[in-house]
Design an enzyme around this catalytic site. Structure first.
Site, PDB file in Angstrom:
ATOM      1  N   LYS A 163     -10.386  -0.367  -4.864  1.00 28.30           N
ATOM      2  CA  LYS A 163      -9.594  -1.150  -5.805  1.00 28.30           C
ATOM      3  C   LYS A 163     -10.041  -0.888  -7.240  1.00 28.30           C
ATOM      4  O   LYS A 163     -11.224  -0.684  -7.522  1.00 28.30           O
ATOM      5  CB  LYS A 163      -9.727  -2.641  -5.501  1.00 28.30           C
ATOM      6  CG  LYS A 163      -9.128  -3.054  -4.158  1.00 28.30           C
ATOM      7  CD  LYS A 163      -7.634  -2.824  -4.118  1.00 28.30           C
ATOM      8  CE  LYS A 163      -7.027  -3.341  -2.821  1.00 28.30           C
ATOM      9  NZ  LYS A 163      -5.571  -3.084  -2.748  1.00 28.30           N
ATOM     10  N   LYS A 265       4.954  -2.018   3.378  1.00 28.93           N
ATOM     11  CA  LYS A 265       4.597  -3.252   4.061  1.00 28.93           C
ATOM     12  C   LYS A 265       5.783  -3.779   4.863  1.00 28.93           C
ATOM     13  O   LYS A 265       6.881  -3.938   4.320  1.00 28.93           O
ATOM     14  CB  LYS A 265       4.108  -4.277   3.047  1.00 28.93           C
ATOM     15  CG  LYS A 265       2.783  -3.873   2.399  1.00 28.93           C
ATOM     16  CD  LYS A 265       2.315  -4.881   1.383  1.00 28.93           C
ATOM     17  CE  LYS A 265       0.890  -4.557   0.924  1.00 28.93           C
ATOM     18  NZ  LYS A 265       0.751  -3.225   0.322  1.00 28.93           N
TER      19      LYS A 265
END
Length: 367
Positions: A163, A265
């Site tokens: 991240k 997703k």
């Protein structure tokens, strides 16, 4: 076969590590589970768990409100006619793909049970024996990157997502990326995920200063247009994620040559039906994708497992299984990550039957 009843349940999924957003830190996430009952006695299950209302337009309360809007139109529909069910949901509600996904997943669960086949049999067949999973490496000092990659490598992972951006700064992002590049070994894959946090000038500076590192950059900026502008000015291969909301964006991205791969997703694109379409177009176009979901528990993991193993290996990058980072289990036989891989069981449908003592009573019942 007809849908005769819809039950809506709510669970709080505890997180191993808190998720921090600008105005709130989450210790747990609000999960919605849907149970479809049919007049043939077959029951199907679906799940949707948005991460946080400041990260995405989807939010937990919206799931249940949207289902209430659609429920009158769904009672009496044949759940095995999945395209028809999706058309019905679209007539009763504009948008809200994330809420529709829970219904869609439950319909596919019923369809698998009706034909006595695991879900992957119905959406392309088994193309992989098991699916590579990947962990995310949280924000923090560069030493965390080294420690986490070593830890996850020992657990069997070979695809790593670091991240960047949110809650970080220019120098720290670069330091973390360099540390990750030093840690990666041959045969492993590194993705740096900015989670749409960088402004275009920040993305350009950071990516130009890290051109010597081998990594994919994922969703550097907020919008598709901004990501496209960055894509045309840097050398790193790009993955689109948050802006990959439907087949139209995918087709536009292919036309613009905006990406090498996508993060997709299930509940963002409307469930199994939407994900399967996007997967098949990626396969035809020679692009790769991850099979992800926002969050969730055993039902979410099962849906990802069936989509992942039915995706050709040349199209498949990896799958992020949120249940790996939570102790919430309502079916101990549900698919889970083992040695860095996710696999299905061979039960009919999704292969998950939630423990009703954990779910409790439904919040709402329709039909």
């Amino acid at each position: 076969m007809k849908i005769s009843r819809i039950d809506v349940f709510q669970l709080d999924i505890p997180l191993e590590k808190p998720k921090r957003y600008p105005n709130r830190t989450y210790e747990s996430l609000d999960d919605t589970i849907v149970r479809l009952e049919t007049d043939a006695g077959i029951v199907g299950w679906g799940e949707v768990c948005p991460i946080a209302s400041t990260y995405q337009p989807e939010h937990a309360l919206g799931v249940r409100a949207a289902i209430e809007e659609m429920a009158p139109g769904l009672i009496g529909e044949d759940p095995t006619q999945t395209d028809r069910v999706n058309a019905t949901m679209n007539r009763w509600l504009m948008g809200g793909e994330y809420a529709k996904s829970a219904i869609d997943i439950a319909c596919w669960d019923i369809t698998g049970k009706a034909y006595h086949r695991p879900l992957y049999h119905l959406i392309g067949g088994r193309m992989q024996e098991r699916a590579r999973a990947y962990p995310e490496i949280e924000m923090g000092p560069p030493e965390i990157v080294d420690r986490r990659i070593s830890q996850y490598r020992e657990e069997g992972f070979r695809h790593f997502q670091v991240k960047a951006g949110r809650g970080s700064n220019f120098d720290l992002d670069i330091a973390r990326m360099r540390k990750a590049g030093e840690c990666i070994r041959p045969g492993e894959t590194l993705v740096v995920d900015a989670n749409k946090a960088w402004k275009t000038h920040e993305a350009l500076r950071i990516l130009r200063m890290t051109e010597d590192i081998d990594f994919y950059i994922e969703q550097p900026c907020l919008t598709y247009a901004e990501c496209l502008a960055i894509r045309r000015q840097v050398r790193q291969p790009m993955i689109l994620d948050e802006c990959m909301t439907d087949i139209k964006v995918l087709l536009q991205g292919l036309a613009d040559n905006c990406f090498e791969g996508i993060g997709c997703k299930i509940t963002r694109v409307g469930g199994i039906t939407g994900m399967r379409l996007i997967r098949d177009v990626c396969t035809a176009a020679g692009k790769f994708m991850t099979v992800d979901d926002a969050w969730g528990a055993d039902l979410s993991a099962a849906a990802q497992a069936h989509l992942a193993v039915s995706t050709p290996e040349t199209t498949f990058a990896a799958t992020y299984v949120s249940s790996y980072f939570s102790n919430m289990r309502y079916d101990e036989e549900a698919p889970m990550v083992v040695d860095g891989f996710l696999d299905t069981n061979d039960k009919s449908g999704l292969g998950v039957e939630p423990d009703m003592t954990i779910l409790g009573e439904p919040l709402r019942t329709y039909g």
